[in-house]
Design a protein around this motif. Structure first.
Motif, mmCIF file in Angstrom:
data_model
loop_
_atom_site.group_PDB
_atom_site.id
_atom_site.type_symbol
_atom_site.label_atom_id
_atom_site.label_comp_id
_atom_site.label_asym_id
_atom_site.label_seq_id
_atom_site.Cartn_x
_atom_site.Cartn_y
_atom_site.Cartn_z
ATOM 1 N N ASP A 81 -11.427 -6.992 6.958
ATOM 2 C CA ASP A 81 -11.030 -8.269 6.362
ATOM 3 C C ASP A 81 -9.501 -8.273 6.287
ATOM 4 O OD1 ASP A 81 -10.870 -10.615 4.790
ATOM 5 O OD2 ASP A 81 -11.027 -9.442 2.930
ATOM 6 N N VAL A 82 -8.879 -9.300 6.853
ATOM 7 C CA VAL A 82 -7.422 -9.413 6.756
ATOM 8 C C VAL A 82 -7.082 -10.023 5.405
ATOM 9 C CG1 VAL A 82 -5.347 -10.435 7.733
ATOM 10 C CG2 VAL A 82 -7.182 -9.649 9.247
ATOM 11 N N VAL A 83 -6.401 -9.237 4.566
ATOM 12 C CA VAL A 83 -6.090 -9.686 3.210
ATOM 13 C C VAL A 83 -4.826 -10.541 3.216
ATOM 14 C CG1 VAL A 83 -5.503 -8.937 0.862
ATOM 15 C CG2 VAL A 83 -7.200 -7.662 2.212
ATOM 16 N N ARG A 84 -3.826 -10.064 3.934
ATOM 17 C CA ARG A 84 -2.553 -10.793 4.003
ATOM 18 C C ARG A 84 -1.819 -10.412 5.284
ATOM 19 N NH1 ARG A 84 2.792 -9.501 2.683
ATOM 20 N NH2 ARG A 84 4.114 -11.327 2.324
ATOM 21 N N SER A 85 -1.280 -11.398 5.970
ATOM 22 C CA SER A 85 -0.462 -11.137 7.157
ATOM 23 C C SER A 85 0.977 -11.513 6.854
ATOM 24 C CB SER A 85 -0.962 -11.965 8.350
ATOM 25 O OG SER A 85 -2.247 -11.523 8.729
ATOM 26 N N GLY A 86 1.839 -10.511 6.800
ATOM 27 C CA GLY A 86 3.245 -10.776 6.539
ATOM 28 C C GLY A 86 4.060 -10.501 7.791
ATOM 29 N N ARG A 87 5.359 -10.732 7.685
ATOM 30 C CA ARG A 87 6.221 -10.532 8.845
ATOM 31 C C ARG A 87 6.342 -9.046 9.172
ATOM 32 N NH1 ARG A 87 11.141 -9.194 8.958
ATOM 33 N NH2 ARG A 87 11.386 -9.552 6.707
ATOM 34 N N SER A 88 6.640 -8.243 8.172
ATOM 35 C CA SER A 88 6.868 -6.822 8.442
ATOM 36 C C SER A 88 5.703 -5.944 7.984
ATOM 37 C CB SER A 88 8.153 -6.360 7.748
ATOM 38 O OG SER A 88 8.052 -6.567 6.349
ATOM 39 N N LEU A 89 4.866 -6.470 7.089
ATOM 40 C CA LEU A 89 3.702 -5.720 6.606
ATOM 41 C C LEU A 89 2.481 -6.638 6.569
ATOM 42 C CD1 LEU A 89 4.945 -3.683 3.469
ATOM 43 C CD2 LEU A 89 4.285 -2.763 5.697
ATOM 44 N N SER A 90 1.348 -6.088 6.928
ATOM 45 C CA SER A 90 0.096 -6.819 6.728
ATOM 46 C C SER A 90 -0.881 -5.894 6.022
ATOM 47 C CB SER A 90 -0.470 -7.308 8.063
ATOM 48 O OG SER A 90 -0.607 -6.244 8.966
ATOM 49 N N THR A 91 -1.780 -6.499 5.243
ATOM 50 C CA THR A 91 -2.720 -5.723 4.438
ATOM 51 C C THR A 91 -4.142 -6.100 4.822
ATOM 52 O OG1 THR A 91 -1.149 -5.626 2.602
ATOM 53 C CG2 THR A 91 -3.461 -5.197 2.075
ATOM 54 N N GLY A 92 -4.973 -5.077 4.946
ATOM 55 C CA GLY A 92 -6.367 -5.320 5.308
ATOM 56 C C GLY A 92 -7.307 -4.437 4.521
ATOM 57 N N GLN A 93 -8.569 -4.777 4.602
ATOM 58 C CA GLN A 93 -9.622 -4.009 3.954
ATOM 59 C C GLN A 93 -10.661 -3.682 5.009
ATOM 60 O OE1 GLN A 93 -11.059 -5.591 0.226
ATOM 61 N NE2 GLN A 93 -13.165 -5.149 0.806
ATOM 62 N N ALA A 94 -11.267 -2.524 4.885
ATOM 63 C CA ALA A 94 -12.326 -2.157 5.826
ATOM 64 C C ALA A 94 -13.375 -1.323 5.107
ATOM 65 C CB ALA A 94 -11.750 -1.365 6.999
ATOM 66 N N SER A 95 -14.609 -1.515 5.512
ATOM 67 C CA SER A 95 -15.713 -0.716 4.982
ATOM 68 C C SER A 95 -16.512 -0.152 6.134
ATOM 69 C CB SER A 95 -16.634 -1.571 4.107
ATOM 70 O OG SER A 95 -15.979 -1.965 2.922
ATOM 71 N N HIS A 130 -2.814 -2.407 -3.910
ATOM 72 C CA HIS A 130 -1.889 -2.879 -2.883
ATOM 73 C C HIS A 130 -1.316 -4.207 -3.357
ATOM 74 C CE1 HIS A 130 -2.680 -0.073 0.598
ATOM 75 N NE2 HIS A 130 -3.526 0.338 -0.320
ATOM 76 N N TYR A 131 0.025 -4.244 -3.466
ATOM 77 C CA TYR A 131 0.721 -5.418 -4.005
ATOM 78 C C TYR A 131 1.046 -6.365 -2.867
ATOM 79 C CZ TYR A 131 1.015 -2.868 -8.392
ATOM 80 O OH TYR A 131 0.679 -2.197 -9.558
ATOM 81 N N LEU A 132 0.573 -7.609 -2.967
ATOM 82 C CA LEU A 132 0.646 -8.556 -1.853
ATOM 83 C C LEU A 132 1.777 -9.554 -2.015
ATOM 84 C CD1 LEU A 132 -3.197 -9.169 -1.772
ATOM 85 C CD2 LEU A 132 -1.898 -7.558 -0.357
ATOM 86 N N THR A 133 1.827 -10.213 -3.168
ATOM 87 C CA THR A 133 2.875 -11.201 -3.456
ATOM 88 C C THR A 133 3.300 -11.035 -4.913
ATOM 89 O OG1 THR A 133 1.186 -12.835 -4.037
ATOM 90 C CG2 THR A 133 1.992 -12.883 -1.765
ATOM 91 N N ALA A 134 4.501 -11.506 -5.234
ATOM 92 C CA ALA A 134 5.059 -11.306 -6.578
ATOM 93 C C ALA A 134 4.367 -12.206 -7.590
ATOM 94 C CB ALA A 134 6.561 -11.579 -6.566
ATOM 95 N N SER A 135 3.926 -11.614 -8.705
ATOM 96 C CA SER A 135 3.257 -12.377 -9.760
ATOM 97 C C SER A 135 4.280 -13.039 -10.672
ATOM 98 C CB SER A 135 2.358 -11.454 -10.588
ATOM 99 O OG SER A 135 1.364 -10.866 -9.773
ATOM 100 N N GLN A 136 3.892 -14.156 -11.259
ATOM 101 C CA GLN A 136 4.732 -14.882 -12.218
ATOM 102 C C GLN A 136 3.998 -14.965 -13.551
ATOM 103 O OE1 GLN A 136 7.646 -15.548 -11.074
ATOM 104 N NE2 GLN A 136 7.100 -15.092 -8.936
ATOM 105 N N PRO A 137 4.723 -15.055 -14.652
ATOM 106 C CA PRO A 137 4.035 -15.305 -15.917
ATOM 107 C C PRO A 137 3.237 -16.607 -15.821
ATOM 108 C CG PRO A 137 6.339 -14.724 -16.301
ATOM 109 C CD PRO A 137 6.184 -14.940 -14.817
ATOM 110 N N GLY A 138 2.077 -16.623 -16.506
ATOM 111 C CA GLY A 138 1.271 -17.840 -16.476
ATOM 112 C C GLY A 138 -0.168 -17.563 -16.074
#
Lengths: 286, 286
Positions: free
Chosen positions: A90-104, B75-83
């Motif tokens: 599962d692709v969790v997040r695709s960023g420019r320099s880092l991407s995060t995924g999950q696998a089982s 795994h930290y994906l994006t910056a959290s904000q108060p709220g």
């Protein structure tokens, strides 16, 4: 050592080796992969956790926009067996320099229902785009030359001789951490070895996932025997390893409450710290 | 120090404190929780990653059959904000002595769609059922008595004075790791401090998730300034902390390729290693 053991022409290469064939996946549909877990990477009857991590790592390298594992966190749920398995990503997040995924990784019980073996969260990037700045206080492990270290082939098997994985690895243990094999554990939670693949294939980021979990448990040098199952293992790959054998040093500082941590460092032939890992494992005290 | 600073009657207790109120979740439906992220745990404008980990840890403690985090990988994906935020949990496996779960924290963008901030995998158990065997070579950090250490209230704020979190913490830094605050970083990747909650609440397994990520970045002592965002953070909770202030020691050995690891140890007043963590963070080299 690989340099000596192989004429260049005989050495396996990255992409065409036992490790590559045994971690190769077949894409069933986008993000879903089939694999037949090889019996060649078992310790006694259990499939090695590092080999399994490399399988999941290869699936994510295909599923994510980036190819290199930077940090991989695995929680081991049930023991894997050689044979058919499916990896769901599962692709969790695709960023420019880092991407995060999950696998089982799943296998099947008697009536064919999927049983989850391992779940991982991982962030991937491109190691070749990193700046080459290094400010490190880390020193390579003090380990004798490879020809002064010992593997299963060097007499009374220090590593369980009934483990198929020993035939896939070039593993030469530092005599200073071999006391357990002679019935005289040092009492120090240390294990050090030269590490490579038996067919001479050089290391890459995926094989580093295997390297961090391929040595005998540090618990052996603490005078404990028996199974030390991994609960959680996180690996950081810090740079692409240079060709040649790796040095792996594993340290356990705190055995308490039936659990211990194993901290591994992997160094390449260019004296660079290429990977760090820490796992939490259970110990069965005798 | 908390012992001195509070008459027993004035001290907050576990279950009734700023930390407990600010990590309290409202169950929307089974496994789904709402929370208003407090602005009281921000560094500059960013919500502290340890506070966020404690929020996720509390959600999983409710969703899983076991209450104590043993190992939590975030795994930290994006910056959290108060709220406002929502935490969605998933029970991966329920075992007798260990259970594994997954949790994600989401916030909302302009048009109200959920944006994932953090995803965690965690294995939980019951710390009170563990055998009390300890074989450790780990030593508590060498840190001066708490009254010889310095916090933001002790003059020219060594910790950013504009950070609300400093009002929530009892953080007293070892002078040996304070060089950065005086423009003379030691060049060693070390940070040590006495740690507690400002209202005197004692530590528990959930507040240990905060403790491992509450000190200034070791990068400051390496002569770097600026933001050091966490990519991945894994915590092992090894035993239930005794009452009284904690000692936290963080070490960075390898800064390379724009990334560094931060290894944290947390020791309780009974000289027990109660938690270990490692994070991979990005550094912006100046």
């Amino acid at each position: 050592m690989p340099e000596a053991a192989f004429a260049a022409a005989d050495r396996a290469v990255i992409g065409d080796s036992e490790f590559d064939r045994d971690t190769a996946l077949t894409r069933r549909e986008p993000g879903v992969y089939d694999i037949d877990l090889s019996a060649g990477w078992t310790i006694i009857s259990a499939v090695n956790g590092g080999y399994l991590l490399a399988v999941l790592g290869r699936a994510l390298a295909d599923a994510l926009p980036h190819a290199d594992p930077f940090t991989v966190s695995a929680h081991y749920l049930t023991a894997s067996q050689p044979g058919p398995a499916v990896v769901r990503t599962d692709v969790v997040r695709s960023g420019r320099s880092l991407s995060t995924g999950q696998a089982s990784l799943f296998q099947y019980d008697e009536d064919g229902t999927e049983v989850e073996r391992i779940r991982v969260l991982a962030s991937y990037g491109d190691l070749d785009t990193l700046p080459d700045d290094v400010r490190t206080s880390a020193k390579p492990p003090a380990i004798p030359p490879i020809e002064q270290c010992f593997g299963p082939e060097d007499g009374p098997a220090p590593v369980s001789g009934s483990s198929a994985i020993t035939e896939r690895l070039m593993l030469k243990l530092d005599p200073a951490t071999l006391g357990w094999a002679l019935g005289q554990p040092s009492g120090r939670g240390e294990m050090r070895a030269w590490f490579g693949l038996a067919d001479g294939r050089d290391a890459d980021p995926l094989s580093l996932l295997l390297a961090v979990d391929a040595l005998p448990p540090t618990a052996f040098e603490l005078g404990l025997s028996g199974w030390v199952p991994t609960v959680e293992l996180t690996v950081h790959v810090r740079c692409r390893p240079a060709p040649g054998p790796l040095r792996v040093a594993i340290t356990t500082r705190n055995l308490a409450g039936g659990f211990l941590e194993e901290d591994a460092e992997v160094w390449d032939s260019a004296d660079r710290l290429v990977a760090q890992s820490r796992q939490l494992a259970r110990v069965r005290l005798r």
